[in-house]
Design an enzyme around this catalytic site. Structure first.
Site, mmCIF file in Angstrom:
data_model
loop_
_atom_site.group_PDB
_atom_site.id
_atom_site.type_symbol
_atom_site.label_atom_id
_atom_site.label_comp_id
_atom_site.label_asym_id
_atom_site.label_seq_id
_atom_site.Cartn_x
_atom_site.Cartn_y
_atom_site.Cartn_z
ATOM 1 N N TYR A 33 0.926 -1.295 -0.030
ATOM 2 C CA TYR A 33 -0.050 0.071 -0.032
ATOM 3 C C TYR A 33 0.823 1.349 -0.094
ATOM 4 C CZ TYR A 33 0.740 0.569 4.862
ATOM 5 O OH TYR A 33 1.499 1.151 6.215
ATOM 6 N N LYS A 150 6.680 -2.250 2.057
ATOM 7 C CA LYS A 150 5.296 -1.560 2.670
ATOM 8 C C LYS A 150 4.171 -2.498 2.259
ATOM 9 C CE LYS A 150 3.230 2.836 3.235
ATOM 10 N NZ LYS A 150 3.456 2.861 4.446
ATOM 11 N N GLU A 182 12.434 2.239 14.019
ATOM 12 C CA GLU A 182 11.666 3.459 13.645
ATOM 13 C C GLU A 182 10.377 3.380 14.369
ATOM 14 O OE1 GLU A 182 10.364 2.282 9.636
ATOM 15 O OE2 GLU A 182 10.156 0.303 10.062
HETATM 16 N N1 PMP Z 1 7.801 3.640 8.754
HETATM 17 C C1 PMP Z 1 6.810 2.972 8.764
HETATM 18 C C2 PMP Z 1 6.958 1.492 9.638
HETATM 19 C C3 PMP Z 1 5.651 3.281 8.368
HETATM 20 O O1 PMP Z 1 4.410 2.695 8.552
HETATM 21 C C4 PMP Z 1 5.792 4.809 7.792
HETATM 22 C C5 PMP Z 1 4.484 5.323 6.999
HETATM 23 N N2 PMP Z 1 4.382 4.970 5.865
HETATM 24 C C6 PMP Z 1 6.820 5.362 7.764
HETATM 25 C C7 PMP Z 1 8.040 4.770 8.129
HETATM 26 C C8 PMP Z 1 7.014 6.767 7.075
HETATM 27 O O2 PMP Z 1 7.084 6.740 5.628
HETATM 28 P P1 PMP Z 1 6.557 7.785 4.836
HETATM 29 O O3 PMP Z 1 7.368 9.125 5.069
HETATM 30 O O4 PMP Z 1 6.826 7.271 3.459
HETATM 31 O O5 PMP Z 1 5.254 7.973 5.265
#
Ligand code: PMP
Length: 286
Positions: A33, A150, A182
């Site tokens: 996604y 993702k 993270e």
């Molecule tokens: N890490 C994780 C586990 C996430 O789910 C997200 C959100 N998509 C992010 C980092 C941040 O990614 P982005 O800046 O592309 O939204």
């Protein structure tokens, strides 16, 4: 008012958009996604989301069923049909309806499922948490080891959001082998002596679209950037802490496991980076 959503080429009222119980996304979490933010009716870093979508699909051996232009047209049409000014567009692609439950992939040529829907978020850029900062708890990182893809397997992050809430916090930071990986749905950073520090890219973390943009903007603003893992103790002793994600943009973190970060207020670098990020994103939105 009922939303109009996208399902496999059709624009339907949300109650009429139905996916098979044998869809691989439903029975196997076999799908990926993207979530793209919308400000003033325009999509932020759409190209970045498309690049990552292609990468996620490639890593799972799935085709990309639509062209970038098709995705863009569908995103724009959904914004228009649903009157979205500020909000999000969610996009999911699965390996499709296998006709039964089986660990083996469905035969080549089985149509994939493509779903898109909007979420209205009036005032998305005026999040009061930018002023108050976030309080986070820590938790062991128990996710699988391909966090760079993702996928829609979000159960562990979901459990942790609930745990954070139950403990009066906003979110959780994940820790593996003593280092922060993270947040549950964001990338994590600390600031020490003016240097912005964030974990380097690997299969251990999602390659955040916002992270890529932020590191570039920080360098352009003469802020020193270091890409390396940091410990929870280092984060608690940092001058500032922050997170990024496509829907939260940049938010300061003021407390980690009950320990105040810096003076317990959003720091100047986090605040400045949020401003720079929002300004640049609005300028380049399509
Ligand atoms: N890490 C994780 C586990 C996430 O789910 C997200 C959100 N998509 C992010 C980092 C941040 O990614 P982005 O800046 O592309 O939204």
């Amino acid at each position: 008012m009922s939303r109009t959503v996208y399902l496999d080429g059709q624009y339907l009222p949300e109650a009429e958009a139905k996916v098979s119980i044998f869809d691989r996304g439903f029975v196997m979490a076999d799908g990926v996604y993207e979530v793209t933010s919308v400000l003033d009716g325009k999509l932020l870093d759409f190209a970045g989301h498309m690049r990552r979508l292609t990468r996620s699909l490639n890593e799972l051996g799935m085709d990309n069923p639509l062209s970038e232009q098709d995705y863009l047209d569908a995103h724009r049409k959904l914004l228009e049909l649903n009157g979205i000014t500020d909000g999000l567009v969610y996009l999911q692609v699965t390996r499709g309806n296998a006709g039964d439950r089986d660990f083996a992939f469905p035969p080549e040529g089985t149509p994939q499922t493509v779903v898109m829907f909007t979420q209205a978020k009036p005032g998305l850029a005026e999040n009061p948490q930018a002023q108050t900062g976030l309080r986070v708890i820590s938790a062991p990182d128990l996710r699988w080891h391909r966090r760079d893809i993702k996928t829609v397997q979000l159960l562990y992050p979901s459990l942790l959001k609930m745990e954070a809430k139950a403990r009066g916090a906003d979110d959780a930071w994940l820790v593996e082998d003593g280092f922060v990986t993270e947040g549950t749905s964001n990338n994590t950073y600390i600031v020490k002596d003016g240097t912005l520090i964030t974990r380097d890219l690997s299969n251990d973390i999602l390659h955040g679209i916002t992270r890529t943009a932020l590191l570039r903007l920080a360098s352009e603003a003469q802020i020193k950037v270091e890409e390396r893992p940091f410990t929870l103790a280092e984060a608690q002793a940092a001058d500032e802490a922050l997170i990024t994600s496509a829907s939260a943009f940049v938010l300061p973190v003021v407390e980690i496991d009950g320990a105040q970060v810096g003076n317990g207020q959003p720091g100047p670098i986090a605040t400045r980076l949020r401003e720079i990020y929002l300004e640049e994103s609005r300028k380049t939105a399509i």
